[in-house]
Design a protein around this motif. Structure first.
Motif, PDB file in Angstrom:
ATOM      1  N   MET A   1       0.840  -1.196   0.000  1.00 48.07           N
ATOM      2  CA  MET A   1       0.000   0.000   0.000  1.00 48.07           C
ATOM      3  C   MET A   1       0.881   1.254   0.000  1.00 48.07           C
ATOM      4  O   MET A   1       1.997   1.230   0.505  1.00 48.07           O
ATOM      5  CB  MET A   1      -0.901  -0.004   1.232  1.00 48.07           C
ATOM      6  N   PRO A   2       0.355   2.369  -0.560  1.00 47.58           N
ATOM      7  CA  PRO A   2       1.145   3.601  -0.565  1.00 47.58           C
ATOM      8  C   PRO A   2       1.468   4.060   0.851  1.00 47.58           C
ATOM      9  O   PRO A   2       0.732   3.779   1.796  1.00 47.58           O
ATOM     10  CB  PRO A   2       0.212   4.593  -1.271  1.00 47.58           C
ATOM     11  N   LEU A   3       2.578   4.763   0.981  1.00 47.93           N
ATOM     12  CA  LEU A   3       2.958   5.340   2.264  1.00 47.93           C
ATOM     13  C   LEU A   3       2.098   6.579   2.532  1.00 47.93           C
ATOM     14  O   LEU A   3       1.526   7.159   1.607  1.00 47.93           O
ATOM     15  CB  LEU A   3       4.438   5.702   2.234  1.00 47.93           C
ATOM     16  N   ARG A  22      -0.454   2.165 -14.137  1.00 52.38           N
ATOM     17  CA  ARG A  22      -1.415   1.193 -14.680  1.00 52.38           C
ATOM     18  C   ARG A  22      -1.172   0.961 -16.169  1.00 52.38           C
ATOM     19  O   ARG A  22      -1.211  -0.187 -16.645  1.00 52.38           O
ATOM     20  CB  ARG A  22      -2.838   1.681 -14.432  1.00 52.38           C
ATOM     21  N   ARG A  23      -0.907   2.030 -16.890  1.00 50.32           N
ATOM     22  CA  ARG A  23      -0.660   1.901 -18.317  1.00 50.32           C
ATOM     23  C   ARG A  23       0.586   1.058 -18.586  1.00 50.32           C
ATOM     24  O   ARG A  23       0.587   0.181 -19.454  1.00 50.32           O
ATOM     25  CB  ARG A  23      -0.509   3.291 -18.950  1.00 50.32           C
ATOM     26  N   GLY A  66      -6.738  -0.883  -7.209  1.00 49.32           N
ATOM     27  CA  GLY A  66      -7.642  -0.015  -7.955  1.00 49.32           C
ATOM     28  C   GLY A  66      -8.412  -0.779  -9.017  1.00 49.32           C
ATOM     29  O   GLY A  66      -9.617  -0.574  -9.199  1.00 49.32           O
ATOM     30  N   VAL A  67      -7.708  -1.677  -9.725  1.00 49.55           N
ATOM     31  CA  VAL A  67      -8.370  -2.515 -10.736  1.00 49.55           C
ATOM     32  C   VAL A  67      -9.457  -3.355 -10.084  1.00 49.55           C
ATOM     33  O   VAL A  67     -10.601  -3.407 -10.560  1.00 49.55           O
ATOM     34  CB  VAL A  67      -7.351  -3.416 -11.459  1.00 49.55           C
ATOM     35  N   LEU A  68      -9.120  -4.016  -8.978  1.00 54.83           N
ATOM     36  CA  LEU A  68     -10.079  -4.878  -8.304  1.00 54.83           C
ATOM     37  C   LEU A  68     -11.289  -4.080  -7.815  1.00 54.83           C
ATOM     38  O   LEU A  68     -12.436  -4.539  -7.921  1.00 54.83           O
ATOM     39  CB  LEU A  68      -9.411  -5.592  -7.131  1.00 54.83           C
ATOM     40  N   GLY A  69     -11.046  -2.894  -7.304  1.00 53.31           N
ATOM     41  CA  GLY A  69     -12.150  -2.054  -6.853  1.00 53.31           C
ATOM     42  C   GLY A  69     -13.112  -1.723  -7.982  1.00 53.31           C
ATOM     43  O   GLY A  69     -14.333  -1.741  -7.799  1.00 53.31           O
ATOM     44  N   ASP A 108      -7.684  -2.305 -17.487  1.00 49.65           N
ATOM     45  CA  ASP A 108      -8.258  -3.173 -16.469  1.00 49.65           C
ATOM     46  C   ASP A 108      -8.367  -4.607 -16.988  1.00 49.65           C
ATOM     47  O   ASP A 108      -8.153  -5.562 -16.235  1.00 49.65           O
ATOM     48  CB  ASP A 108      -9.638  -2.664 -16.035  1.00 49.65           C
ATOM     49  N   LEU A 109      -8.714  -4.752 -18.253  1.00 51.21           N
ATOM     50  CA  LEU A 109      -8.787  -6.084 -18.859  1.00 51.21           C
ATOM     51  C   LEU A 109      -7.436  -6.782 -18.796  1.00 51.21           C
ATOM     52  O   LEU A 109      -7.333  -7.954 -18.412  1.00 51.21           O
ATOM     53  CB  LEU A 109      -9.256  -5.974 -20.316  1.00 51.21           C
ATOM     54  N   ALA A 110      -6.377  -6.045 -19.139  1.00 49.92           N
ATOM     55  CA  ALA A 110      -5.034  -6.631 -19.145  1.00 49.92           C
ATOM     56  C   ALA A 110      -4.574  -7.039 -17.752  1.00 49.92           C
ATOM     57  O   ALA A 110      -3.795  -7.981 -17.599  1.00 49.92           O
ATOM     58  CB  ALA A 110      -4.040  -5.643 -19.756  1.00 49.92           C
TER      59      ALA A 110
END
Length: 203
Positions: A1-3, A22-23, A66-69, A108-110
């Motif tokens: 997780m981010p700091l 993400r990209r 983020g993707v899972l959310g 997100d698909l990838a």
């Protein structure tokens, strides 16, 4: 997780960094994308980035969370079904919404399989727990097996179907609807053959 310092950045700056990451992860793979190239593309110095993340895995976790959310948002919460036909219809609606989201969000698909695969528990499994509990309530899902095992097995079958269907989606439009095969697998797993409508799409 981010700091904690990452969370104190302006929202636009946080989203920019995560979008760039993400990209890169989507294009080069969750395990192959270069941390240094991500940092450079995001316009973050190597000194500053270590105030935001412990390292590459920390950044990857933030991206996959983020993707899972977004996948869970597309599915929506599982709502109790009136009967087996309604259960199948609700399953189909969630499946269609998820497929629509993935079709419109190639990054997100990838990363979907990587995001799901890193989740041993939490909200993703909670969704299947609600589904299994509801299916058991209406007599669609067997109750002679420990519910936690049924939940884990259901999630595993659907994840395998996801990976298979996602691979087909990445190669272009799929002329064959894979939902029938998934539904057959689930009916065998659950030990009861539902009546009524079958889902229109696989998860």
């Amino acid at each position: 997780m981010p700091l904690p310092r990452f969370d104190r950045l302006p929202a636009e700056r946080r989203e920019h960094i995560l979008e760039v990451a993400r990209r890169h992860f989507a294009e080069h793979g969750a395990e192959s994308a270069s941390y240094n190239k991500i940092i450079e593309a995001a316009g973050v110095s190597k000194t500053a980035v270590y105030h935001y993340f412990d390292g590459r895995e920390d950044l990857l976790t933030a991206v996959l969370d983020g993707v899972l959310g977004r996948l869970l948002d597309a599915l929506g919460p599982w709502e109790p079904a009136r009967d087996e036909e309604d259960f199948a219809a609700r399953f189909a609606a969630g499946s269609t919404a998820l497929a629509t989201h993935l079709g419109g969000h190639p990054e997100d698909l990838a990363l979907a399989d990587a995001a799901i695969g890193r989740t041993a528990d939490g909200p993703w499994l909670d969704w299947f727990a609600a589904l299994v509990a509801d299916g058991s309530r209406i007599g669609l899902i067997r109750t002679d097996v420990d519910p936690s095992l049924t939940v884990a097995a259901t999630a595993a079958v659907i994840r395998a179907a996801d990976a298979w269907a996602l691979a087909r989606m990445t190669t272009g439009p799929d002329p064959d609807d894979p939902s029938g095969q998934l539904w057959t697998l689930l009916r065998g797993l659950w030990g009861a053959a539902p009546t009524g409508q079958e889902p229109d799409r696989a998860l």
